[in-house]
Design an enzyme around this catalytic site. Structure first.
Site, PDB file in Angstrom:
ATOM      1  N   GLY A 262       0.774  -1.234   0.000  1.00 22.43           N
ATOM      2  CA  GLY A 262       0.000   0.000   0.000  1.00 22.43           C
ATOM      3  C   GLY A 262       0.802   1.280   0.000  1.00 22.43           C
ATOM      4  O   GLY A 262       0.234   2.370  -0.013  1.00 22.43           O
ATOM      5  N   GLU A 297       4.615  -6.282   1.855  1.00 22.40           N
ATOM      6  CA  GLU A 297       4.488  -6.774   0.482  1.00 22.40           C
ATOM      7  C   GLU A 297       4.008  -5.666  -0.458  1.00 22.40           C
ATOM      8  O   GLU A 297       2.907  -5.742  -0.998  1.00 22.40           O
ATOM      9  CB  GLU A 297       3.554  -7.985   0.427  1.00 22.40           C
ATOM     10  N   GLY A 299       3.653  -3.448  -3.846  1.00 20.78           N
ATOM     11  CA  GLY A 299       3.735  -3.677  -5.286  1.00 20.78           C
ATOM     12  C   GLY A 299       4.118  -2.379  -5.976  1.00 20.78           C
ATOM     13  O   GLY A 299       5.204  -2.211  -6.527  1.00 20.78           O
ATOM     14  N   ARG A 336      -6.118   3.211 -15.384  1.00 24.88           N
ATOM     15  CA  ARG A 336      -6.254   3.843 -14.071  1.00 24.88           C
ATOM     16  C   ARG A 336      -7.021   5.180 -14.081  1.00 24.88           C
ATOM     17  O   ARG A 336      -7.847   5.407 -13.201  1.00 24.88           O
ATOM     18  CB  ARG A 336      -4.881   4.020 -13.410  1.00 24.88           C
ATOM     19  N   TYR A 340     -10.198   4.819 -11.761  1.00 25.17           N
ATOM     20  CA  TYR A 340     -10.049   5.416 -10.421  1.00 25.17           C
ATOM     21  C   TYR A 340      -9.928   6.939 -10.460  1.00 25.17           C
ATOM     22  O   TYR A 340      -9.569   7.528  -9.433  1.00 25.17           O
ATOM     23  CB  TYR A 340      -8.769   4.913  -9.739  1.00 25.17           C
ATOM     24  N   CYS A 368     -13.899   4.223 -27.830  1.00 29.77           N
ATOM     25  CA  CYS A 368     -15.189   4.891 -27.968  1.00 29.77           C
ATOM     26  C   CYS A 368     -15.953   4.851 -26.650  1.00 29.77           C
ATOM     27  O   CYS A 368     -16.944   4.150 -26.505  1.00 29.77           O
ATOM     28  CB  CYS A 368     -15.969   4.203 -29.081  1.00 29.77           C
ATOM     29  N   TYR A 397       0.483  -1.193 -12.239  1.00 32.76           N
ATOM     30  CA  TYR A 397      -0.917  -1.355 -12.628  1.00 32.76           C
ATOM     31  C   TYR A 397      -1.225  -0.652 -13.957  1.00 32.76           C
ATOM     32  O   TYR A 397      -2.320  -0.146 -14.166  1.00 32.76           O
ATOM     33  CB  TYR A 397      -1.852  -0.863 -11.517  1.00 32.76           C
TER      34      TYR A 397
HETATM   35  N1  LLP Z   1      -0.887  -7.225  -0.880  1.00 32.08           N
HETATM   36  C1  LLP Z   1      -2.177  -7.481  -1.160  1.00 32.08           C
HETATM   37  C2  LLP Z   1      -2.852  -8.559  -0.472  1.00 32.08           C
HETATM   38  C3  LLP Z   1      -2.835  -6.704  -2.125  1.00 32.08           C
HETATM   39  O1  LLP Z   1      -4.101  -6.960  -2.394  1.00 32.08           O
HETATM   40  C4  LLP Z   1      -2.139  -5.668  -2.784  1.00 32.08           C
HETATM   41  C5  LLP Z   1      -2.792  -4.859  -3.807  1.00 32.08           C
HETATM   42  C6  LLP Z   1      -0.794  -5.459  -2.458  1.00 32.08           C
HETATM   43  C7  LLP Z   1      -0.196  -6.252  -1.491  1.00 32.08           C
HETATM   44  C8  LLP Z   1       0.041  -4.404  -3.110  1.00 32.08           C
HETATM   45  O2  LLP Z   1      -0.467  -3.127  -2.926  1.00 32.08           O
HETATM   46  P1  LLP Z   1       0.430  -1.876  -3.394  1.00 32.08           P
HETATM   47  O3  LLP Z   1       1.663  -1.881  -2.566  1.00 32.08           O
HETATM   48  O4  LLP Z   1       0.740  -2.067  -4.825  1.00 32.08           O
HETATM   49  O5  LLP Z   1      -0.426  -0.699  -3.151  1.00 32.08           O
HETATM   50  N2  LLP Z   1      -5.109  -1.487  -9.489  1.00 32.08           N
HETATM   51  C9  LLP Z   1      -5.040  -0.564  -8.376  1.00 32.08           C
HETATM   52  C10 LLP Z   1      -4.330  -1.138  -7.191  1.00 32.08           C
HETATM   53  C11 LLP Z   1      -4.962  -2.430  -6.707  1.00 32.08           C
HETATM   54  C12 LLP Z   1      -4.184  -3.056  -5.586  1.00 32.08           C
HETATM   55  C13 LLP Z   1      -4.704  -4.399  -5.261  1.00 32.08           C
HETATM   56  N3  LLP Z   1      -4.003  -5.056  -4.192  1.00 32.08           N
HETATM   57  C14 LLP Z   1      -4.381   0.733  -8.854  1.00 32.08           C
HETATM   58  O6  LLP Z   1      -4.024   0.829 -10.033  1.00 32.08           O
HETATM   59  O7  LLP Z   1      -4.237   1.686  -8.100  1.00 32.08           O
END
Ligand code: LLP
Length: 456
Positions: A262, A297, A299, A336, A340, A368, A397
């Protein structure tokens, strides 16, 4: 993911550990990006592997003792995965496909976690078939039963719904959404049940949501609640948890407690980067004393600012309210903004921008749909047909959520840097080079033939 890994400990401080806290769109070399667009065509994702490794180093510096897993869903392209497989982090996977890609890219099974969210049977069959090296995170008793039905009693982590969430948008605010995790007041009981049924319960997990930049209160509250739960599970404290129903009050020796991902990456130039050290400190403080190792964790944090999307201007249409700038990348290339309302900086790569007047524009894609807008009310040096534009913080993403909607093939991906893998990427990662070294095609552009290949 050993202590000797290249992004392990770095005493040299944040800067030396991985360059500036965020790479802005303005930091990319326009000339280099133009060259890439000329050579590979548009729309084109450009991913700098060195920056990905540098981001891994910064995470490691802020969280020196934590287990770090890359949330593969942010970007599963092999060029990213292979860069990180040699960089001292594990992989957190949301599907069998992600698990397979992580293993193919070189992650060891023991460094892979599969977070099963309402998992399809095929996912469980596949992951269980891999043996007992990897860790499976369950967020429902059903998943536990389905693993037991498959005679799998390996390394298990219980995902908790902490009841608090945060995120850059309601659609990615996860922590309190009932879909995810076992309600926290039932988690100790499920952990104990799993243990008494022979599973090797190694961890607890919760995730607040995605793209948190400022509102870390919920994240800390999550850590605090998870800390209490961890202590209760470690001590075998059944009080208020119903744990006694599942055989005694023995404590469970947990290896890790994961507070999820997150960590946000600022998209707007005026937004400050995350104070990673501060977040790390307050997370530890909120978690309190536990025997289990802290795990994270992220991403987005690894890849967001390591990627840009290049696109070409096809149409410039003056209208009473704005100049509509039609480009060849839209919601199919980068979803995105449409999904969002996410902000991505947009920059003209024209070589003569200094000579152009700035005008108000709306940058739209070729799909479109009214939602197919990459940026509204953007001040840009007056675009002309044929110009290239770059769209910033597109490494997370972006390609991952691309689709072929409107029968439009998905973009190509070109990878910069990281010519050498493993420990050599250490030095490369530390060198902040906005041109990113040598380019190679990482994913070829989809073709119209690809679009109909599955039809019978
Ligand atoms: N761990 C779990 C269990 C998750 O569900 C997620 C993201 C992460 C880690 C990694 O989160 P991050 O560090 O990347 O924020 N498509 C959306 C984001 C969806 C995230 C889903 N889960 C966007 O483009 O903002």
């Amino acid at each position: 993911m050993t202590a000797a890994s290249p992004v392990a400990h770095d005493a040299a401080g944040q800067g030396a550990a991985g360059g500036p806290p965020v790479r802005r769109l303005a930091d990319w070399s326009a000339a280099r990006l133009r060259e890439l667009a000329d050579e590979y065509g548009t729309p084109l994702y450009v991913l700098d592997r060195d920056r990905v490794v540098a981001n891994a180093r910064r995470l490691r510096t802020a969280f020196p003792d934590a287990e770090i897993h890359y949330a593969v869903k942010a970007n599963a392209v092999g060029a990213v995965l292979s860069a990180l497989a040699g960089a001292g982090v594990g992989a957190e996977c949301a599907s069998a496909g992600e698990v397979e890609r992580a293993l193919d890219a070189g992650f060891a099974g023991e460094d892979v976690r599969y977070t099963a969210v309402n998992p399809p049977a095929a996912d469980l069959d596949f992951v269980v078939g891999l043996g007992e090296d990897l860790t499976i995170t369950v967020g429902a008793r059903d998943t536990l039963d389905r693993l037991a039905e498959r005679d799998w009693t390996g390394r298990l982590c219980v995902r908790v719904n902490p009841g608090v969430g945060a995120g850059h948008h309601a659609k990615v605010t996860t922590g309190a959404a009932p879909k995810f995790g076992v309600p926290i007041d039932r988690a100790a009981a499920l952990a104990r049940e799993a243990s008494s049924r022979g599973f090797d319960v190694v961890g607890l997990h919760a995730h607040a949501g995605s793209g948190i930049l400022e509102a870390f209160d919920a994240h800390h509250e999550l850590a605090r609640r998870l800390g209490d739960l961890t202590r209760a599970v470690e001590a075998g404290d059944a009080a208020g948890t119903g744990a006694g129903r599942y055989g005694g009050s023995d404590g469970i020796d947990l290896e890790f407690v994961s507070v999820g991902g997150g960590f946000g990456v600022p998209a707007r130039p005026e937004e400050s980067p995350l104070d990673l050290d501060g977040v790390a400190g307050t997370t530890r403080e909120a978690l309190g004393a536990v025997d289990a190792r802290l795990a994270i964790e992220p991403g987005r944090y690894f890849v967001a600012d390591a990627g840009v999307l290049l696109t070409r201007v096809n149409t410039v249409k003056p209208t009473p309210g704005t100049t509509v700038v039609g480009v060849d990348a839209g919601m199919g290339s980068l979803l995105r903004p449409a999904l969002y309302d996410a902000h991505h900086e947009i920059r003209s790569l024209a070589s003569d921008v200094a000579d152009r007047e700035t005008i108000g524009t709306t940058v739209t894609g070729p799909v479109c749909e009214t939602a197919d807008v990459l940026g509204r009310d953007r001040e840009l040096p007056r675009p002309t047909r044929g110009d290239y534009l770059a769209v910033g913080t597109a490494g997370a993403y972006g390609y991952e959520m691309a689709s072929t909607y409107n029968s439009r093939p998905r973009p190509a991906v070109v990878a910069l840097g990281g010519e050498t893998s493993g420990s050599d990427t250490d030095d490369r990662g530390a060198r902040e080079d906005s041109t990113g070294g040598t380019a190679r095609l990482a994913v070829r552009r989809e073709t119209l033939d690809d679009l109909v290949r599955l039809e019978r």
